[in-house]
Design an enzyme around this catalytic site. Structure first.
Site, PDB file in Angstrom:
ATOM      1  N   ARG A  11       0.732  -1.134  -0.010  1.00 32.85           N
ATOM      2  CA  ARG A  11       0.014  -0.025   0.054  1.00 32.85           C
ATOM      3  C   ARG A  11       0.969   1.316   0.058  1.00 32.85           C
ATOM      4  O   ARG A  11       0.521   2.285  -0.726  1.00 32.85           O
ATOM      5  CB  ARG A  11      -1.167  -0.304   1.122  1.00 32.85           C
ATOM      6  CG  ARG A  11      -2.139   1.174   1.171  1.00 32.85           C
ATOM      7  CD  ARG A  11      -2.506   1.448   2.391  1.00 32.85           C
ATOM      8  NE  ARG A  11      -1.643   1.960   3.433  1.00 32.85           N
ATOM      9  CZ  ARG A  11      -1.179   3.146   3.533  1.00 32.85           C
ATOM     10  NH1 ARG A  11      -1.150   4.080   2.523  1.00 32.85           N
ATOM     11  NH2 ARG A  11      -0.247   3.514   4.496  1.00 32.85           N
ATOM     12  N   TRP A  27       3.682  19.539 -11.978  1.00 31.19           N
ATOM     13  CA  TRP A  27       4.757  20.334 -12.510  1.00 31.19           C
ATOM     14  C   TRP A  27       4.321  20.577 -14.053  1.00 31.19           C
ATOM     15  O   TRP A  27       4.694  21.650 -14.261  1.00 31.19           O
ATOM     16  CB  TRP A  27       6.149  19.386 -12.304  1.00 31.19           C
ATOM     17  CG  TRP A  27       7.227  19.865 -13.370  1.00 31.19           C
ATOM     18  CD1 TRP A  27       7.483  19.870 -14.304  1.00 31.19           C
ATOM     19  CD2 TRP A  27       8.090  20.952 -12.701  1.00 31.19           C
ATOM     20  NE1 TRP A  27       8.676  20.388 -14.690  1.00 31.19           N
ATOM     21  CE2 TRP A  27       9.031  21.220 -13.717  1.00 31.19           C
ATOM     22  CE3 TRP A  27       8.024  21.669 -11.670  1.00 31.19           C
ATOM     23  CZ2 TRP A  27      10.087  22.180 -13.452  1.00 31.19           C
ATOM     24  CZ3 TRP A  27       9.116  22.621 -11.274  1.00 31.19           C
ATOM     25  CH2 TRP A  27      10.223  22.666 -12.497  1.00 31.19           C
ATOM     26  N   GLU A  71      -0.071  24.831  -2.506  1.00 29.16           N
ATOM     27  CA  GLU A  71      -0.004  25.330  -4.140  1.00 29.16           C
ATOM     28  C   GLU A  71      -0.493  23.661  -4.599  1.00 29.16           C
ATOM     29  O   GLU A  71      -1.301  23.752  -5.440  1.00 29.16           O
ATOM     30  CB  GLU A  71       1.116  25.378  -4.681  1.00 29.16           C
ATOM     31  CG  GLU A  71       0.993  25.623  -6.318  1.00 29.16           C
ATOM     32  CD  GLU A  71      -0.103  26.947  -6.846  1.00 29.16           C
ATOM     33  OE1 GLU A  71      -0.953  26.570  -7.647  1.00 29.16           O
ATOM     34  OE2 GLU A  71       0.038  28.022  -6.212  1.00 29.16           O
ATOM     35  N   LYS A  96     -12.315  28.266  -5.818  1.00 26.84           N
ATOM     36  CA  LYS A  96     -11.060  28.842  -6.323  1.00 26.84           C
ATOM     37  C   LYS A  96     -10.234  30.067  -5.654  1.00 26.84           C
ATOM     38  O   LYS A  96      -9.177  30.115  -5.514  1.00 26.84           O
ATOM     39  CB  LYS A  96     -11.080  29.180  -7.736  1.00 26.84           C
ATOM     40  CG  LYS A  96     -11.288  27.728  -8.662  1.00 26.84           C
ATOM     41  CD  LYS A  96     -11.446  28.101 -10.175  1.00 26.84           C
ATOM     42  CE  LYS A  96     -11.586  27.042 -11.037  1.00 26.84           C
ATOM     43  NZ  LYS A  96     -11.334  27.250 -12.473  1.00 26.84           N
ATOM     44  N   TRP A 114      10.638  34.512   7.222  1.00 28.20           N
ATOM     45  CA  TRP A 114      12.139  35.076   6.932  1.00 28.20           C
ATOM     46  C   TRP A 114      12.526  36.393   7.515  1.00 28.20           C
ATOM     47  O   TRP A 114      13.737  36.735   8.019  1.00 28.20           O
ATOM     48  CB  TRP A 114      12.206  34.971   5.536  1.00 28.20           C
ATOM     49  CG  TRP A 114      12.522  33.617   5.049  1.00 28.20           C
ATOM     50  CD1 TRP A 114      11.795  32.497   5.096  1.00 28.20           C
ATOM     51  CD2 TRP A 114      13.743  33.059   4.331  1.00 28.20           C
ATOM     52  NE1 TRP A 114      12.198  31.371   4.745  1.00 28.20           N
ATOM     53  CE2 TRP A 114      13.712  31.819   4.157  1.00 28.20           C
ATOM     54  CE3 TRP A 114      15.051  33.886   3.827  1.00 28.20           C
ATOM     55  CZ2 TRP A 114      14.593  30.907   3.435  1.00 28.20           C
ATOM     56  CZ3 TRP A 114      16.038  32.947   3.321  1.00 28.20           C
ATOM     57  CH2 TRP A 114      15.661  31.456   3.017  1.00 28.20           C
TER      58      TRP A 114
END
Length: 123
Positions: A11, A27, A71, A96, A114
């Site tokens: 699995r 991608w 994403e 959306k 950051w």
């Protein structure tokens, strides 16, 4: 698709294959995902280098890794909405837009992390 007869390591192997197909599809089909990964690649070693402690390195790198995760979810939501129908519908647009807002928030989160870690070092 799902193999309900798979158990244990089999699995896990099937799930890994599904994950790799999903990454490959994202991608190939999603420009935003490609752009985010292209930015992520040089920033990961920079985050590891600039972090003064293991916690700082984890925060810098983790905040970056969160962006492509969100994403991927955004792309999945958009694909499902588009599968249902391409005509304009208020709920489809809202779904959306909310998924897109989640991506924006993950990018904002990374920028804030950051800045909070790196700006005090340079002041």
């Amino acid at each position: 698709m799902a193999n309900n007869n798979a158990h244990g390591w089999q699995r896990v192997i099937y799930a890994f294959g599904h994950s790799m197909r999903g990454l490959k599809a994202c991608w190939r089909l999603e420009e935003a995902f490609r752009q985010e990964l292209i930015i992520l690649v040089p920033l990961l070693p920079i985050g590891l280098w600039l972090g003064a402690s293991p916690v700082e390195r984890a925060m810098l790198v983790g905040s970056l890794l969160l962006v492509p995760v969100v994403e991927l979810l955004n792309s999945a939501i958009e694909a499902n909405v588009d599968r249902i129908g391409l005509e304009r519908h208020e709920l489809s647009g809202r779904a959306k837009d909310i998924a897109s807002a989640a991506v924006f928030m993950s990018i904002l989160f990374a920028v804030v992390i950051w800045l909070l870690i790196l700006v005090p070092k340079w002041l």
